[in-house]
Design a protein around this motif. Sequence first.
Motif, PDB file in Angstrom:
ATOM      1  N   UNK A   1       0.833  -1.208   0.000  1.00 30.22           N
ATOM      2  CA  UNK A   1       0.000   0.000   0.000  1.00 30.22           C
ATOM      3  C   UNK A   1       0.867   1.258   0.000  1.00 30.22           C
ATOM      4  N   UNK A   2       1.902   1.256   0.847  1.00 32.94           N
ATOM      5  CA  UNK A   2       2.800   2.417   0.887  1.00 32.94           C
ATOM      6  C   UNK A   2       3.512   2.606  -0.444  1.00 32.94           C
ATOM      7  N   UNK A   3       3.976   1.509  -1.029  1.00 33.93           N
ATOM      8  CA  UNK A   3       4.689   1.602  -2.303  1.00 33.93           C
ATOM      9  C   UNK A   3       3.780   2.123  -3.420  1.00 33.93           C
ATOM     10  N   UNK A   4       2.472   1.852  -3.310  1.00 31.82           N
ATOM     11  CA  UNK A   4       1.501   2.327  -4.312  1.00 31.82           C
ATOM     12  C   UNK A   4       0.920   3.691  -3.951  1.00 31.82           C
ATOM     13  N   UNK A   5       1.489   4.314  -2.912  1.00 33.11           N
ATOM     14  CA  UNK A   5       1.052   5.658  -2.472  1.00 33.11           C
ATOM     15  C   UNK A   5      -0.385   5.646  -1.950  1.00 33.11           C
ATOM     16  N   UNK A   6      -0.820   4.514  -1.398  1.00 31.89           N
ATOM     17  CA  UNK A   6      -2.179   4.401  -0.875  1.00 31.89           C
ATOM     18  C   UNK A   6      -2.223   4.260   0.651  1.00 31.89           C
ATOM     19  N   UNK A   7      -1.078   4.082   1.280  1.00 28.55           N
ATOM     20  CA  UNK A   7      -1.041   3.895   2.725  1.00 28.55           C
ATOM     21  C   UNK A   7      -0.577   5.142   3.453  1.00 28.55           C
ATOM     22  N   UNK A   8      -0.673   5.097   4.789  1.00 24.36           N
ATOM     23  CA  UNK A   8      -0.256   6.216   5.636  1.00 24.36           C
ATOM     24  C   UNK A   8       0.810   5.750   6.619  1.00 24.36           C
ATOM     25  N   UNK A   9       1.832   6.574   6.786  1.00 22.93           N
ATOM     26  CA  UNK A   9       2.875   6.304   7.766  1.00 22.93           C
ATOM     27  C   UNK A   9       3.288   7.648   8.342  1.00 22.93           C
ATOM     28  N   UNK A  10       3.015   7.836   9.615  1.00 27.08           N
ATOM     29  CA  UNK A  10       3.142   9.159  10.233  1.00 27.08           C
ATOM     30  C   UNK A  10       4.522   9.339  10.845  1.00 27.08           C
ATOM     31  N   UNK A  11       5.442   9.942  10.085  1.00 33.62           N
ATOM     32  CA  UNK A  11       6.825  10.113  10.556  1.00 33.62           C
ATOM     33  C   UNK A  11       6.963  11.454  11.285  1.00 33.62           C
ATOM     34  N   UNK A  12       6.320  11.530  12.447  1.00 30.42           N
ATOM     35  CA  UNK A  12       6.412  12.739  13.266  1.00 30.42           C
ATOM     36  C   UNK A  12       7.380  12.512  14.415  1.00 30.42           C
TER      37      UNK A  12
END
Length: 368
Positions: A226-237
């Motif tokens: 999902x992340x690789x397809x730009x569909x996921x969320x990952x909050x790098x705060x």
Amino acid sequence: MLDPVIAFFERIFHAIGRGIGMVISFILWPFVAVGRWFQGRTWLIKAPIILLLVLLIFGYGQFLWVAERWVNWNPDYPAQYEVNGGTVGEPVSASDPNSCVPSQIVQVTRDLIDFNVNQNTWIPSHPLSKAGLFGIEWKNTPFMDNKAAFQLGINTVIRRTTIELADRLGRVRGTSQINQNLQDAKQAMSYNEDAWWLTFSPPFIQPSTAERHRTAIEALDMFNAELADCKGQFDVRTDNLLQFLDRVTGDIGSTSDILRSRMEASDLGWFDTRADDRFWFTYGQLYAYYGILIATESDFSDIFDDRRIGSVWNVAREQLRQALDMTPFIISNGNEASWIMPSHLATMGFYLLRVRSNLVEMRDILDR
């Protein structure tokens, strides 16, 4: 003149020989009695007993093989995980907006699970591991429990990481919906650590621990896709990184207390049968955190650079790697002042506290 002396020593050695003979006879007596009983039985009784003995021999042989064979163990395994060179979940480059950066934390977690249950046999679920040595738990013996303890140490790190991924890192500020793949991975890793596919309680058949962990691998792969397809969320705060470091330091602090408790409970040196599983559990935890924290540096590279915590992290990374060089053939839990039987638990505890102090320093820098 020497005859009385010679006769004296002859009597002593004769008495020692008789004593040894009596001990051997006492040990062999049950086997002799069973052998005589067996010889008087019919083949209707002999055949099932022989079959059972053959199964036990082959079963324990297979258990010995998988419990003592460590496949693909490599303290330098994190070297294969390169720095992403971009923000997780964001496009890799402006020219390719449909291809985004996956998470190295997710990848390392997935690979550690694969190492535990696919590349190696998951020992805590093995029926002969659960049965013990004629009813004695393997952790109370000086052998056959080291790999299991090592795997359980890795598993605690995986559990902690999947919880953080599902509850914080894989969503935006805790207000968005929990990602289903991360939730599935979290639930799979929360499964019993020693479940076999047969059980004495209803429904009598259940998924084994290894099977449930394999579903976590699939879920983590789907999330990274999902992340690789730009569909996921990952909050790098920054606050997410701070929270994650808090969890890691808490786990390490808890493990150091486990080591301290064992050191206070015994100082039998090489004869402490519980020292080895404590040591290898700790080793497994550090082995897993070494890869997870290097992946954390990759996923949060912007924060590492912006807050200038790289130098502190480099010291912690070196200390983690040094701890993984400590692989004694026999684990000793002797008195700390002993010069014959060392205290390997004290040495491992020293490495733990060094790593923890550097992680606390990193956390303090982030909190300023």
